[in-house]
Design a protein around this motif. Structure first.
Motif, PDB file in Angstrom:
ATOM      1  N   ASP A  47      -2.941  10.850  -0.077  1.00  0.00           N
ATOM      2  CA  ASP A  47      -2.416  11.810  -1.043  1.00  0.00           C
ATOM      3  C   ASP A  47      -1.660  11.145  -2.188  1.00  0.00           C
ATOM      4  OD1 ASP A  47      -3.490  13.948   0.248  1.00  0.00           O
ATOM      5  OD2 ASP A  47      -1.621  14.703   1.092  1.00  0.00           O
ATOM      6  N   ALA A  48      -1.198   9.941  -1.999  1.00  0.00           N
ATOM      7  CA  ALA A  48      -0.542   9.231  -3.094  1.00  0.00           C
ATOM      8  C   ALA A  48      -1.533   8.922  -4.212  1.00  0.00           C
ATOM      9  CB  ALA A  48       0.091   7.938  -2.589  1.00  0.00           C
ATOM     10  N   ALA A  49      -2.813   8.748  -3.840  1.00  0.00           N
ATOM     11  CA  ALA A  49      -3.847   8.382  -4.808  1.00  0.00           C
ATOM     12  C   ALA A  49      -4.753   9.545  -5.178  1.00  0.00           C
ATOM     13  CB  ALA A  49      -4.708   7.249  -4.242  1.00  0.00           C
ATOM     14  N   LEU A  96       2.138  16.418 -11.043  1.00  0.00           N
ATOM     15  CA  LEU A  96       1.519  17.349 -10.108  1.00  0.00           C
ATOM     16  C   LEU A  96       1.144  18.640 -10.827  1.00  0.00           C
ATOM     17  CD1 LEU A  96       3.819  17.039  -6.952  1.00  0.00           C
ATOM     18  CD2 LEU A  96       1.864  15.627  -7.620  1.00  0.00           C
ATOM     19  N   ARG A  97       0.094  19.310 -10.342  1.00  0.00           N
ATOM     20  CA  ARG A  97      -0.267  20.628 -10.872  1.00  0.00           C
ATOM     21  C   ARG A  97      -0.223  21.640  -9.730  1.00  0.00           C
ATOM     22  NH1 ARG A  97      -6.862  20.205 -12.049  1.00  0.00           N
ATOM     23  NH2 ARG A  97      -7.436  19.442  -9.962  1.00  0.00           N
ATOM     24  N   HIS A 142       4.082  13.131  -3.123  1.00  0.00           N
ATOM     25  CA  HIS A 142       5.295  12.868  -3.903  1.00  0.00           C
ATOM     26  C   HIS A 142       5.628  11.374  -3.910  1.00  0.00           C
ATOM     27  CE1 HIS A 142       6.026  17.162  -4.261  1.00  0.00           C
ATOM     28  NE2 HIS A 142       5.844  17.278  -2.964  1.00  0.00           N
ATOM     29  N   SER A 143       4.619  10.549  -3.833  1.00  0.00           N
ATOM     30  CA  SER A 143       4.739   9.102  -3.680  1.00  0.00           C
ATOM     31  C   SER A 143       5.749   8.447  -4.625  1.00  0.00           C
ATOM     32  CB  SER A 143       3.364   8.464  -3.912  1.00  0.00           C
ATOM     33  OG  SER A 143       3.460   7.061  -3.974  1.00  0.00           O
ATOM     34  N   VAL A 144       6.703   7.750  -4.030  1.00  0.00           N
ATOM     35  CA  VAL A 144       7.645   6.947  -4.805  1.00  0.00           C
ATOM     36  C   VAL A 144       6.927   5.745  -5.420  1.00  0.00           C
ATOM     37  CG1 VAL A 144       9.717   5.497  -4.643  1.00  0.00           C
ATOM     38  CG2 VAL A 144       9.612   7.683  -3.421  1.00  0.00           C
ATOM     39  N   VAL A 185       0.859  -1.185   0.000  1.00  0.00           N
ATOM     40  CA  VAL A 185       0.000   0.000   0.000  1.00  0.00           C
ATOM     41  C   VAL A 185       0.895   1.234   0.000  1.00  0.00           C
ATOM     42  CG1 VAL A 185      -1.816   1.271   1.193  1.00  0.00           C
ATOM     43  CG2 VAL A 185      -1.794  -1.235   1.253  1.00  0.00           C
ATOM     44  N   GLY A 186       0.834   1.989  -1.070  1.00  0.00           N
ATOM     45  CA  GLY A 186       1.609   3.218  -1.169  1.00  0.00           C
ATOM     46  C   GLY A 186       0.841   4.365  -0.542  1.00  0.00           C
ATOM     47  N   ALA A 187       1.108   4.614   0.728  1.00  0.00           N
ATOM     48  CA  ALA A 187       0.491   5.733   1.438  1.00  0.00           C
ATOM     49  C   ALA A 187       1.588   6.735   1.772  1.00  0.00           C
ATOM     50  CB  ALA A 187      -0.217   5.249   2.695  1.00  0.00           C
TER      51      ALA A 187
END
Length: 248
Positions: free
Chosen positions: A151-153, A38-39, A25-27, A19-21
């Motif tokens: 925020d990664a998703a 990103l915007r 700026h998720s790696v 789980v990428g949490a």
């Protein structure tokens, strides 16, 4: 089978699901969805917590809008307040803490009390500074045994105060899907199905709200302020309930 995560310190861990949490700026996201960019919102934010004489008399949360700038005040007990400020600025500006505080005092000079007092009372090294970014809703959060959360998703600008709230909601939805579904693919499909529409609404609504709140043109600001005064409280409350009164 399974998935293996490698860490910067050379260690590794294996499991059934990664789980990428790991934030906006998720790696992990860059590894599975490298096309996401990103915007920048067009504005930056300062935040702080400060105690001061008379601050204990502040008994209500407020957010004041100006031309290309906002200031929010949240009492948090005793004589302490949490505050935030925004201003339309290019991203990536590098300034010292003293320069940030001086800029804030200049930008908010003449605003209603106790805005200037709050800024003046905050130690310059205690002022947080962040450019505000998000990215538009993406169609998928998962790839194989990897999924994204928070925020990664589904990052959102802070205009609705829903960033951490959405991460908590998504955590519950993911945990429930993993517990109740018979397979990992089914659980991840359910997790995304339950969460994509709501998080997209939060992201898009917050983005639009920020654009309106950060208007600089005096004519447009006048129209905006007039519309806000004429909008019934029931409409405002309805939007708040839709955002914050959600049952997961």
């Amino acid at each position: 089978s399974g998935v293996k995560a490698h860490f910067a310190d050379g260690s590794a861990a294996r499991g059934d699901l990664l789980v990428g949490a790991d934030g906006i700026h998720s790696v992990i996201r860059k590894g599975i969805f490298p096309q996401v960019r990103l915007r920048y919102s067009g504005y930056t934010a300062w935040r702080g917590v400060v105690a001061g004489p008379g601050f204990d008399l502040i008994n209500r949360t407020s957010e004041s809008w100006g031309r290309g700038a906002r200031f929010g005040i949240v009492p948090i007990g005793g004589n302490r307040v949490y505050w935030f400020a925004t201003a339309n600025l290019p991203s990536g500006l590098r300034r010292s803490p003293a320069e940030h505080k001086a800029d804030l005092l200049r930008r908010f000079r003449g605003w209603h009390a106790p805005v200037e007092d709050i800024i003046a009372a905050t130690l310059e090294e205690k002022i947080l500074y962040n450019d505000i970014f998000d990215f538009p809703p993406i169609p998928r959060w998962s790839a194989g045994r990897v999924t994204l959360l928070g925020d990664a998703a589904h990052p959102t600008t802070p205009n609705m105060g829903q960033g951490a709230c959405q991460a908590i909601e998504s955590s519950l939805a993911l945990a429930r899907a993993l517990k109740e579904e018979n397979s990992l693919p089914a659980a991840l499909e359910r997790y995304e199905r339950e969460r994509r529409e709501r998080t997209a609404w939060i992201t898009n609504t917050s983005w639009r709200l920020g654009k309106v709140a950060q208007l600089e043109n005096p004519v447009l600001c006048g129209v905006r302020d007039g519309v806000m005064r004429m909008t019934p409280d029931s409409v405002m409350k309805g939007q708040i309930v839709k955002a914050a009164g959600y049952e997961v």
